[in-house]
Design a protein around this motif. Structure first.
Motif, short mmCIF file in Angstrom:
data_model
loop_
_atom_site.label_atom_id
_atom_site.label_comp_id
_atom_site.label_asym_id
_atom_site.label_seq_id
_atom_site.Cartn_x
_atom_site.Cartn_y
_atom_site.Cartn_z
N GLY A 125 1.24 6.17 -24.96
CA GLY A 125 1.50 6.47 -26.36
C GLY A 125 0.88 5.43 -27.28
N PRO A 126 0.56 5.82 -28.53
CA PRO A 126 -0.13 4.90 -29.46
C PRO A 126 0.75 3.73 -29.91
CG PRO A 126 0.50 6.93 -30.58
CD PRO A 126 0.80 7.13 -29.13
N SER A 127 0.25 2.53 -29.74
CA SER A 127 0.90 1.32 -30.25
C SER A 127 -0.04 0.15 -29.97
CB SER A 127 2.25 1.07 -29.58
OG SER A 127 2.09 0.67 -28.24
N LEU A 128 0.23 -0.98 -30.62
CA LEU A 128 -0.59 -2.16 -30.40
C LEU A 128 -0.43 -2.69 -28.98
CD1 LEU A 128 -2.54 -4.08 -31.89
CD2 LEU A 128 -0.56 -5.52 -32.42
N VAL A 129 0.79 -2.64 -28.45
CA VAL A 129 1.04 -3.08 -27.08
C VAL A 129 0.30 -2.19 -26.09
CG1 VAL A 129 2.82 -3.42 -25.33
CG2 VAL A 129 3.28 -4.05 -27.69
N THR A 130 0.24 -0.90 -26.39
CA THR A 130 -0.48 0.02 -25.52
C THR A 130 -1.95 -0.35 -25.43
OG1 THR A 130 1.03 1.86 -25.96
CG2 THR A 130 -1.20 2.42 -25.27
N VAL A 131 -2.54 -0.70 -26.56
CA VAL A 131 -3.95 -1.10 -26.57
C VAL A 131 -4.16 -2.33 -25.70
CG1 VAL A 131 -5.83 -1.93 -28.01
CG2 VAL A 131 -4.38 -0.07 -28.82
N MET A 132 -3.27 -3.31 -25.81
CA MET A 132 -3.38 -4.52 -25.01
C MET A 132 -3.32 -4.20 -23.52
SD MET A 132 -0.88 -7.07 -27.16
CE MET A 132 -1.12 -7.41 -28.90
N ILE A 133 -2.34 -3.39 -23.14
CA ILE A 133 -2.17 -3.04 -21.72
C ILE A 133 -3.35 -2.23 -21.22
CG2 ILE A 133 -0.74 -1.76 -20.08
CD1 ILE A 133 1.68 -2.44 -21.80
N ALA A 134 -3.79 -1.26 -22.02
CA ALA A 134 -4.88 -0.38 -21.60
C ALA A 134 -6.17 -1.16 -21.39
CB ALA A 134 -5.08 0.72 -22.64
N VAL A 135 -6.51 -2.02 -22.35
CA VAL A 135 -7.73 -2.81 -22.22
C VAL A 135 -7.61 -3.81 -21.08
CG1 VAL A 135 -9.27 -4.42 -23.42
CG2 VAL A 135 -8.28 -2.49 -24.66
N GLY A 136 -6.43 -4.40 -20.92
CA GLY A 136 -6.22 -5.35 -19.83
C GLY A 136 -6.36 -4.70 -18.46
N VAL A 137 -5.78 -3.50 -18.29
CA VAL A 137 -5.88 -2.79 -17.01
C VAL A 137 -7.34 -2.47 -16.70
CG1 VAL A 137 -5.33 -0.60 -15.87
CG2 VAL A 137 -3.56 -1.85 -17.08
N ALA A 138 -8.10 -2.11 -17.71
CA ALA A 138 -9.50 -1.77 -17.48
C ALA A 138 -10.32 -2.95 -16.99
CB ALA A 138 -10.11 -1.22 -18.78
N GLN A 139 -9.87 -4.19 -17.27
CA GLN A 139 -10.62 -5.37 -16.85
C GLN A 139 -10.17 -5.93 -15.51
OE1 GLN A 139 -13.14 -5.98 -18.67
NE2 GLN A 139 -12.52 -4.71 -20.42
N VAL A 140 -9.07 -5.42 -14.97
CA VAL A 140 -8.54 -5.95 -13.70
C VAL A 140 -9.55 -5.91 -12.57
CG1 VAL A 140 -6.84 -5.52 -11.87
CG2 VAL A 140 -6.12 -5.58 -14.25
N PRO A 141 -10.23 -4.78 -12.30
CA PRO A 141 -11.15 -4.76 -11.15
C PRO A 141 -12.31 -5.72 -11.28
CG PRO A 141 -11.37 -2.77 -12.48
CD PRO A 141 -10.15 -3.46 -12.96
N ILE A 142 -12.74 -6.02 -12.49
CA ILE A 142 -13.86 -6.96 -12.68
C ILE A 142 -13.45 -8.35 -12.22
CG2 ILE A 142 -15.36 -8.03 -14.40
CD1 ILE A 142 -15.08 -5.50 -16.08
N PHE A 143 -12.28 -8.81 -12.68
CA PHE A 143 -11.82 -10.14 -12.27
C PHE A 143 -11.48 -10.18 -10.79
CE2 PHE A 143 -10.69 -10.40 -16.87
CZ PHE A 143 -11.45 -11.52 -17.17
N ALA A 144 -10.91 -9.11 -10.25
CA ALA A 144 -10.54 -9.09 -8.84
C ALA A 144 -11.77 -9.25 -7.95
CB ALA A 144 -9.80 -7.79 -8.52
N ARG A 145 -12.80 -8.48 -8.22
CA ARG A 145 -14.02 -8.57 -7.39
C ARG A 145 -14.70 -9.91 -7.54
NH1 ARG A 145 -16.45 -5.62 -4.20
NH2 ARG A 145 -15.98 -3.42 -3.82
N LEU A 146 -14.73 -10.43 -8.76
CA LEU A 146 -15.41 -11.70 -8.99
C LEU A 146 -14.71 -12.85 -8.27
CD1 LEU A 146 -17.70 -13.14 -10.47
CD2 LEU A 146 -16.16 -13.41 -12.42
N LEU A 147 -13.38 -12.91 -8.37
CA LEU A 147 -12.65 -13.99 -7.72
C LEU A 147 -12.73 -13.87 -6.20
CD1 LEU A 147 -10.91 -16.49 -7.92
CD2 LEU A 147 -8.89 -15.01 -8.11
N ARG A 148 -12.65 -12.67 -5.69
CA ARG A 148 -12.75 -12.48 -4.24
C ARG A 148 -14.11 -12.97 -3.73
NH1 ARG A 148 -15.30 -8.67 -1.13
NH2 ARG A 148 -14.44 -8.30 0.96
#
Length: 318
Positions: free
Chosen positions: A175-198
């Motif tokens: 649902g639309p909210s500022l917190v939603t934007v933070m979570i959505a953008v953060g989730v989208a970046q998870v695989p990038i950091f995971a692969r890089l650190l591994r």
């Protein structure tokens, strides 16, 4: 037995410290010197510093209340007639008679908040997944390899979706909210950091100080937590700088699509850009200002991140 174990741990720490003194400190020092001489780094850092100062000091810089409609009688949105730049309104007025300059300044704070929080969320979750996978793959034996395979297949599924599409999917579900934007953008970046650190941890797992620590009997968990992980964070930190720029763009895109803060009175660059689309023929500057702010800010973070990456890349050292 405990005294012997403590002596072994101290030996491993000494071995790692010597390796870091002989390579790590000098590499970081040389990288910093190259960064100071890079025009790309200087331009990027300047843009980032200005953006952060504007965001933090917005209440002091903004000359008017960003949500006040004090000049509403002077604009006529139905006739596409707007007030342009003038001494009391440096960037003119928007369709509601609000000071556009003040809204741009306060909007920078929203963009910085979303970018930083989203990057921290993505970095934290990605570091957990990548750290566990890297430790399991590098030092975990058969069961570790299986755990690594499971984690990385999940990451591959996330990577199969474009970053913005994944963020839109998460935002639509929450649902639309500022917190939603933070979570959505953060989730989208998870695989990038995971692969890089591994990948960084797998490279460190074959270093001499790790082999020496294993040979003298240091526990695997201590090797991973105290030695491999800290020495693997350099590329991840650089990537976080790059992701900040991407996060600001993605957050603006979500707000533009109506998935951001549901209160239109709160200034946010993506929302301002969406509102201005209706008045392009009469006041195109209402769209130009937030668009330029998004582009320049993202470019600043990108330039700084690329300069940091090049300064730390051993293939590019002169």
């Amino acid at each position: 037995m405990s005294k012997k174990s403590d002596r072994i741990d101290r030996l491993a720490e000494l071995t790692a410290a010597r390796a870091e003194d002989s390579e790590g400190h000098s590499v970081w020092r040389e990288s910093f010197h190259r960064l100071r001489r890079s025009p790309m780094a200087i331009v990027g850092a300047s843009v980032v510093v200005v953006f952060v100062l504007v965001a933090l000091l917005g209440d002091i810089i903004a000359p008017h209340d960003p949500i006040s409609q004090s000049w509403r009688d002077e604009v006529f949105p139905n006739r596409n007639e707007f007030v342009g730049p003038r001494p009391e309104n440096l960037l003119g007025l928007d369709n509601m008679g609000r000071d556009q300059f003040s809204r741009m300044v306060i909007g920078a704070r929203q963009s910085l908040l979303v970018g930083v929080v989203a990057t921290v969320l993505g970095l934290s979750a990605g570091a957990v997944l990548g750290g566990v996978a890297g430790a399991a793959a590098g030092l975990g034996g058969v069961w570790g390899a299986r755990l690594d395979a499971v984690i990385m297949r999940v990451v591959d599924v996330m990577l199969a979706l474009p970053t913005l599409l994944l963020a839109v999917t998460v935002a639509a579900l929450l649902g639309p909210s500022l917190v939603t934007v933070m979570i959505a953008v953060g989730v989208a970046q998870v695989p990038i950091f995971a692969r890089l650190l591994r990948g960084s941890m797998l490279a460190q797992a074959n270093r001499d100080y790790v082999l020496a620590a294993s040979a003298v009997g240091v526990r695997t968990r201590r090797i991973v937590v105290a030695h491999i992980l800290p020495n693997s964070l350099g590329p991840v930190i650089v990537q976080a700088t790059l992701v900040l720029g991407i996060a600001i763009i993605d957050a603006a895109a979500l707000s533009y699509l109506g998935l951001g803060n549901p209160d239109p009175a709160v200034p946010e660059w993506g929302t301002m850009l969406a509102d201005a689309q209706r008045f392009l023929s009469g006041a195109p500057e209402l769209a130009v200002y937030p668009a330029l702010a998004i582009i320049i800010t993202a470019l600043g973070f990108t330039l700084l991140g690329e300069a940091m990456r090049e300064s730390l890349d051993p293939k590019l050292r002169k």
